[in-house]
Design an enzyme around this catalytic site. Structure first.
Site, short mmCIF file in Angstrom:
data_model
loop_
_atom_site.label_atom_id
_atom_site.label_comp_id
_atom_site.label_asym_id
_atom_site.label_seq_id
_atom_site.Cartn_x
_atom_site.Cartn_y
_atom_site.Cartn_z
N LYS A 202 0.83 -1.20 0.00
CA LYS A 202 0.00 0.00 0.00
C LYS A 202 0.86 1.26 0.00
O LYS A 202 2.08 1.21 0.16
CB LYS A 202 -0.93 0.00 1.21
CG LYS A 202 -1.86 -1.23 1.26
CD LYS A 202 -2.68 -1.37 0.00
CE LYS A 202 -3.72 -2.47 0.08
NZ LYS A 202 -3.15 -3.84 0.04
N ASN A 203 0.22 2.41 -0.17
CA ASN A 203 0.95 3.68 -0.31
C ASN A 203 1.83 3.98 0.89
O ASN A 203 2.94 4.49 0.76
CB ASN A 203 -0.04 4.84 -0.50
CG ASN A 203 -0.82 4.73 -1.80
OD1 ASN A 203 -0.91 3.66 -2.40
ND2 ASN A 203 -1.41 5.83 -2.22
#
Length: 400
Positions: A202-203
């Site tokens: 994820k980011n």
């Protein structure tokens, strides 16, 4: 289920030396590790103290300064499981989810005693189609659970109206959504509860795996607090509401480990920077590839009005599975890693035996065979994005 990289595994440094463009590189650097280590050492792995620091960090971000309660978990799957347990499902209760999602969405509700009902998605966003939800909803429906694919908001207004009219609860699987919003409100805070992921894909990551459960409906707060502390009212005791804590309900061990919380506290300080850059990459892809969409070679995501994307996923939809697979191989040949995504849950053996679906699921079936995700991470530079786009143009024999 979810396709993994089938080539040779190598480090990021080796990938750069060999001129590979990787699909994903987990975000982090020495400064984040140093701060995480300092927090852990200073607090001597005092989980309560580190969690308070993390909560303050999250609420200091403009997007997350609203009125909801965050519970930091070992994973987004853990957050979904707690969400499902908090619903206290009874036999026969149904939960509507998209078939185009990660199995954790379905598993969490099945394990909590509900039945899952698969609804179709919209091709423009790969998100739950409200019209399909309306066709499959019954008097047994207890919850509607959209995902926001790639950090792009589902039709949250329409789904909320359907939930209200049917007397069901809107919940959100917002695993892709840290930093994403709709009308300046973070995704994951529109329903009664929402789950966000901090997995290394994820980011922003909490050093490997991690998640958070956002509780917007305070009617679930005490239940969630008890579930995550082995079913006890430990939080109420810590807040001085009871003189001693007792076992109240079935629960488990769900809290995020202390070092992961420390790492996430340091990482969240970069959320705005990361989101802004990933949006730039997303828009650069979109701007260049829109020419191919105009000519009918592929389709791009349609971002709804007022949706604030976080650049988690950039995908393209080819015209059929054969063309998708050929382009994937072409990119691989040119040292670019591109991946497909979910296998629809309704076509699996367990999906057929433990769930039901609405209609023929045409859009879900079509999208799953045509979708290809392009490289997206903070290590990408503009020339890398240009190289990916040019390679796709070359595949179609289309000059620029």
């Amino acid at each position: 289920m979810i396709e993994s990289w089938k080539g040779t595994y190598f480090s990021d440094m080796e990938a750069r030396r060999m001129d590979w463009i990787r699909f994903n590189e987990p975000y982090g650097d020495d400064e984040i590790f140093r701060r995480a280590a300092e927090i852990s050492k200073l607090r001597l792995f005092d989980e309560d103290s580190i969690e308070e620091m993390l909560q303050r960090r999250l609420s200091s971000l403009d997007l997350y300064s609203g009125s909801f309660s965050p519970y930091f978990m070992q994973s987004a799957t853990a957050a979904l499981e707690v969400m499902a347990l908090a619903m206290d499902f009874k036999p026969g209760d149904e939960v509507i989810i998209p078939s185009f999602t990660y199995p954790a969405t379905a598993n969490s509700f099945l394990r909590a005693g509900a039945s899952v009902v698969f609804a179709d998605i919209e091709e423009d966003t790969c998100n739950l189609d409200p019209r399909s939800v309306e066709r499959v909803i019954t008097g047994r429906t207890r919850a509607i659970v959209p995902i926001h694919y790639g950090g792009v908001a589902a039709d949250i207004n329409a789904l909320a109206e359907i939930a209200k009219a049917s007397g069901s609860v809107l919940l959100e699987d917002s695993a892709h959504c840290i930093g994403a919003s709709y009308k300046c409100q973070p995704l994951g805070t529109f329903g009664a509860m929402g789950a966000v992921s901090f997995h290394c894909s994820k980011n922003i990551t909490s050093a490997g795996k991690g998640g958070c459960l956002f509780v917007t409906d305070e009617g679930y707060r005490d239940t969630v607090s008890e579930i995550i502390y082995q079913g006890t009212d430990r939080v109420a005791y810590r807040e001085g509401k009871v003189s001693s804590y007792r076992w109240k309900r079935p629960g488990g061990e769900y809290q995020m480990p202390s070092f992961s919380m420390a790492y996430l506290e340091a990482s969240l300080g970069r959320l705005t920077q990361v989101t802004d850059r990933r949006r730039e990459i997303w828009l650069r892809y979109h701007s260049q590839l829109s020419q191919l969409e105009t000519e009918g070679y592929l389709r791009l995501c349609r971002v709804p009005k007022d949706a604030g994307i976080n650049g988690h996923v950039f995908y393209i939809l080819l015209n059929d599975r054969k063309e998708r697979d050929s382009l994937k191989a072409h990119l691989h040949m040119h040292r670019i890693e591109a991946l497909t995504h979910y296998e629809p849950l309704h076509v699996t053996a367990i999906g057929r035996s433990r769930g039901r679906c609405e209609g023929d699921m045409n859009v879900t079936n079509s999208v799953a065979g045509r979708l290809l995700r392009l490289p997206m991470h903070m290590g990408l530079e503009d020339p890398d994005v240009d190289r990916v786009c040019q390679t796709i143009f070359n595949f179609f024999g289309y000059g620029r």
